[in-house]
Design a protein around this motif. Structure first.
Motif, PDB file in Angstrom:
ATOM      1  N   GLU A   1       0.780  -1.221   0.000  1.00  0.00           N
ATOM      2  CA  GLU A   1       0.000   0.000   0.000  1.00  0.00           C
ATOM      3  C   GLU A   1       0.823   1.288   0.000  1.00  0.00           C
ATOM      4  O   GLU A   1       0.339   2.319  -0.441  1.00  0.00           O
ATOM      5  CB  GLU A   1      -0.982   0.024   1.169  1.00  0.00           C
ATOM      6  N   THR A   2       2.059   1.261   0.486  1.00  0.00           N
ATOM      7  CA  THR A   2       2.831   2.495   0.515  1.00  0.00           C
ATOM      8  C   THR A   2       3.852   2.567  -0.609  1.00  0.00           C
ATOM      9  O   THR A   2       4.748   3.383  -0.581  1.00  0.00           O
ATOM     10  CB  THR A   2       3.538   2.667   1.870  1.00  0.00           C
ATOM     11  N   GLU A   3       3.752   1.692  -1.591  1.00  0.00           N
ATOM     12  CA  GLU A   3       4.667   1.732  -2.720  1.00  0.00           C
ATOM     13  C   GLU A   3       4.061   2.556  -3.843  1.00  0.00           C
ATOM     14  O   GLU A   3       2.927   2.341  -4.248  1.00  0.00           O
ATOM     15  CB  GLU A   3       4.969   0.316  -3.222  1.00  0.00           C
ATOM     16  N   GLY A   4       4.841   3.507  -4.352  1.00  0.00           N
ATOM     17  CA  GLY A   4       4.354   4.343  -5.431  1.00  0.00           C
ATOM     18  C   GLY A   4       4.565   3.704  -6.784  1.00  0.00           C
ATOM     19  O   GLY A   4       5.034   2.563  -6.890  1.00  0.00           O
ATOM     20  N   PRO A   5       4.224   4.413  -7.839  1.00  0.00           N
ATOM     21  CA  PRO A   5       4.449   3.889  -9.190  1.00  0.00           C
ATOM     22  C   PRO A   5       5.922   3.549  -9.387  1.00  0.00           C
ATOM     23  O   PRO A   5       6.810   4.268  -8.937  1.00  0.00           O
ATOM     24  CB  PRO A   5       4.029   5.045 -10.099  1.00  0.00           C
ATOM     25  N   ARG A   6       6.183   2.455 -10.061  1.00  0.00           N
ATOM     26  CA  ARG A   6       7.575   2.073 -10.281  1.00  0.00           C
ATOM     27  C   ARG A   6       8.297   3.085 -11.154  1.00  0.00           C
ATOM     28  O   ARG A   6       9.479   3.350 -10.961  1.00  0.00           O
ATOM     29  CB  ARG A   6       7.623   0.676 -10.912  1.00  0.00           C
ATOM     30  N   GLU A   7       7.587   3.628 -12.127  1.00  0.00           N
ATOM     31  CA  GLU A   7       8.161   4.674 -12.963  1.00  0.00           C
ATOM     32  C   GLU A   7       7.317   5.933 -12.797  1.00  0.00           C
ATOM     33  O   GLU A   7       6.105   5.896 -13.013  1.00  0.00           O
ATOM     34  CB  GLU A   7       8.185   4.246 -14.431  1.00  0.00           C
ATOM     35  N   PRO A   8       7.918   7.059 -12.416  1.00  0.00           N
ATOM     36  CA  PRO A   8       7.143   8.302 -12.273  1.00  0.00           C
ATOM     37  C   PRO A   8       6.465   8.660 -13.593  1.00  0.00           C
ATOM     38  O   PRO A   8       7.051   8.498 -14.663  1.00  0.00           O
ATOM     39  CB  PRO A   8       8.210   9.334 -11.896  1.00  0.00           C
ATOM     40  N   PRO A   9       5.234   9.121 -13.537  1.00  0.00           N
ATOM     41  CA  PRO A   9       4.522   9.438 -14.784  1.00  0.00           C
ATOM     42  C   PRO A   9       5.061  10.710 -15.438  1.00  0.00           C
ATOM     43  O   PRO A   9       5.593  11.595 -14.771  1.00  0.00           O
ATOM     44  CB  PRO A   9       3.077   9.641 -14.310  1.00  0.00           C
TER      45      PRO A   9
ATOM     46  N   ALA B   1       3.796  15.504   4.190  1.00  0.00           N
ATOM     47  CA  ALA B   1       4.049  15.016   5.542  1.00  0.00           C
ATOM     48  C   ALA B   1       4.312  13.511   5.631  1.00  0.00           C
ATOM     49  O   ALA B   1       5.205  13.092   6.366  1.00  0.00           O
ATOM     50  CB  ALA B   1       2.870  15.398   6.443  1.00  0.00           C
ATOM     51  N   PRO B   2       3.568  12.650   4.932  1.00  0.00           N
ATOM     52  CA  PRO B   2       3.783  11.199   5.118  1.00  0.00           C
ATOM     53  C   PRO B   2       5.201  10.786   4.746  1.00  0.00           C
ATOM     54  O   PRO B   2       5.725  11.160   3.694  1.00  0.00           O
ATOM     55  CB  PRO B   2       2.746  10.563   4.173  1.00  0.00           C
ATOM     56  N   LEU B   3       5.816   9.985   5.605  1.00  0.00           N
ATOM     57  CA  LEU B   3       7.208   9.605   5.387  1.00  0.00           C
ATOM     58  C   LEU B   3       7.389   8.773   4.128  1.00  0.00           C
ATOM     59  O   LEU B   3       8.423   8.854   3.472  1.00  0.00           O
ATOM     60  CB  LEU B   3       7.722   8.826   6.611  1.00  0.00           C
ATOM     61  N   TYR B   4       6.379   7.972   3.760  1.00  0.00           N
ATOM     62  CA  TYR B   4       6.566   7.147   2.570  1.00  0.00           C
ATOM     63  C   TYR B   4       6.531   7.996   1.303  1.00  0.00           C
ATOM     64  O   TYR B   4       7.164   7.635   0.298  1.00  0.00           O
ATOM     65  CB  TYR B   4       5.549   6.008   2.510  1.00  0.00           C
ATOM     66  N   LEU B   5       5.821   9.144   1.335  1.00  0.00           N
ATOM     67  CA  LEU B   5       5.875  10.058   0.197  1.00  0.00           C
ATOM     68  C   LEU B   5       7.239  10.734   0.123  1.00  0.00           C
ATOM     69  O   LEU B   5       7.799  10.927  -0.965  1.00  0.00           O
ATOM     70  CB  LEU B   5       4.774  11.109   0.300  1.00  0.00           C
TER      71      LEU B   5
ATOM     72  N   GLN C   1      13.753   9.168  -3.716  1.00  0.00           N
ATOM     73  CA  GLN C   1      14.157   8.186  -4.708  1.00  0.00           C
ATOM     74  C   GLN C   1      14.119   8.769  -6.124  1.00  0.00           C
ATOM     75  O   GLN C   1      14.943   8.423  -6.969  1.00  0.00           O
ATOM     76  CB  GLN C   1      13.248   6.959  -4.625  1.00  0.00           C
ATOM     77  N   HIS C   2      13.135   9.656  -6.360  1.00  0.00           N
ATOM     78  CA  HIS C   2      12.960  10.234  -7.694  1.00  0.00           C
ATOM     79  C   HIS C   2      13.162  11.744  -7.613  1.00  0.00           C
ATOM     80  O   HIS C   2      12.263  12.520  -7.928  1.00  0.00           O
ATOM     81  CB  HIS C   2      11.574   9.901  -8.230  1.00  0.00           C
ATOM     82  N   ALA C   3      14.342  12.150  -7.193  1.00  0.00           N
ATOM     83  CA  ALA C   3      14.599  13.549  -6.879  1.00  0.00           C
ATOM     84  C   ALA C   3      14.415  14.479  -8.071  1.00  0.00           C
ATOM     85  O   ALA C   3      14.165  15.673  -7.900  1.00  0.00           O
ATOM     86  CB  ALA C   3      16.017  13.707  -6.321  1.00  0.00           C
ATOM     87  N   SER C   4      14.509  13.983  -9.286  1.00  0.00           N
ATOM     88  CA  SER C   4      14.381  14.847 -10.453  1.00  0.00           C
ATOM     89  C   SER C   4      12.971  15.409 -10.615  1.00  0.00           C
ATOM     90  O   SER C   4      12.754  16.338 -11.389  1.00  0.00           O
ATOM     91  CB  SER C   4      14.766  14.084 -11.721  1.00  0.00           C
ATOM     92  N   LEU C   5      11.998  14.871  -9.863  1.00  0.00           N
ATOM     93  CA  LEU C   5      10.614  15.322 -10.002  1.00  0.00           C
ATOM     94  C   LEU C   5      10.331  16.614  -9.255  1.00  0.00           C
ATOM     95  O   LEU C   5       9.278  17.206  -9.444  1.00  0.00           O
ATOM     96  CB  LEU C   5       9.655  14.248  -9.477  1.00  0.00           C
ATOM     97  N   TYR C   6      11.189  17.018  -8.360  1.00  0.00           N
ATOM     98  CA  TYR C   6      10.854  18.155  -7.504  1.00  0.00           C
ATOM     99  C   TYR C   6      12.060  19.059  -7.311  1.00  0.00           C
ATOM    100  O   TYR C   6      13.178  18.711  -7.664  1.00  0.00           O
ATOM    101  CB  TYR C   6      10.319  17.677  -6.155  1.00  0.00           C
TER     102      TYR C   6
END
Length: 240
Positions: free
Chosen positions: A106-114, A214-218, A224-229
């Motif tokens: 449940e706390t795993e995001g998309p494997r590849e960022p959209p 706020a959520p730690l899993y986010l 992990q995908h630092a290029s998004l932000y």
């Protein structure tokens, strides 16, 4: 707490003289007892030593097993402490208290960022659907989003934050009770954000604008995908 794979006991099928403390040695022993979401059940975490190393986990039913279990703990020289939530890492507690079908997903995001204009689903979307494979995407303008069918609208929350580009936003759809990473949307503020937020509010979701969710899993997903932000944007959230 030192991490190790604990022995698991289902008290429906475990004898009262089970060797709960066989590997405890001469260290101090304690059973952290707490109720399950179904109040007819309980879970116990058997820990040893001053660092609360988790030795075993036991689950059973209050009326059928609790009395005998406490007697076994006392007979083994262990304290029994009652908690609303055991003082162990949340991922450990949730693993043994949740019967949710998204357990460990449940706390795993998309494997590849959209890419922009798409919604990428994580592990907490609808049961039995392709979204559980974490490889499903939909257009940002899709009329409906795949919120978990068993989750109440009051548990839905969308965190919106700036993306790496000036006109870009990221929106994280999550559910609570239990925590679930449902989707990540990526689009343009100028012509996609308003319509997208209108749709998620129609789904009953609470929207929070933030620069660092706020959520730690986010947060772990963003790291992990630092290029998004934009890495310098790390302040708290404010309700929208």
């Amino acid at each position: 707490m030192n991490q190790r794979e604990p022995v698991f006991y289902n008290l429906e099928f475990t004898e009262n003289d089970a060797p709960f403390w066989a590997e405890a040695g001469n260290t101090t022993r304690c059973a952290f007892l707490m109720p399950l979401p179904d109040p007819s059940g309980f879970v116990a975490f058997g820990v040893v030593g001053s660092d609360s190393t988790l030795l075993f986990v036991a689950r059973g039913r209050v009326h059928e097993h609790l009395g005998a279990f406490i007697a076994s703990m006392n007979g083994g020289g262990a304290r029994v402490e009652l908690y609303a939530r055991a003082p162990l890492p949340w991922d450990v507690v949730k693993r043994y208290t949740s019967d949710d079908p998204y357990e460990n997903q449940e706390t795993e995001g998309p494997r590849e960022p959209p890419v922009r204009g798409l919604v990428g689903y994580g592990g907490g979307a609808d049961a039995g659907s392709v979204q559980l494979q974490q490889a499903s995407t939909a257009t940002l303008s899709a009329a409906t989003l795949a919120w978990p069918s068993a989750a109440l609208p009051s548990t839905r929350r969308v965190y919106v934050m700036p993306g790496a580009a000036t006109d870009e936003f990221l929106a994280f759809g999550v559910c609570s009770s239990p925590d679930r990473f449902v989707f990540l949307a990526r689009g343009r503020k100028s012509d996609e954000l308003e319509g997208f937020l209108a749709r998620v509010r129609l789904d009953g979701a609470t929207v929070e604008e933030c620069t660092w969710p706020a959520p730690l899993y986010l947060q772990a997903y963003l790291n992990q995908h630092a290029s998004l932000y934009q890495p310098n944007l790390r302040t708290g959230c404010a309700a929208a």
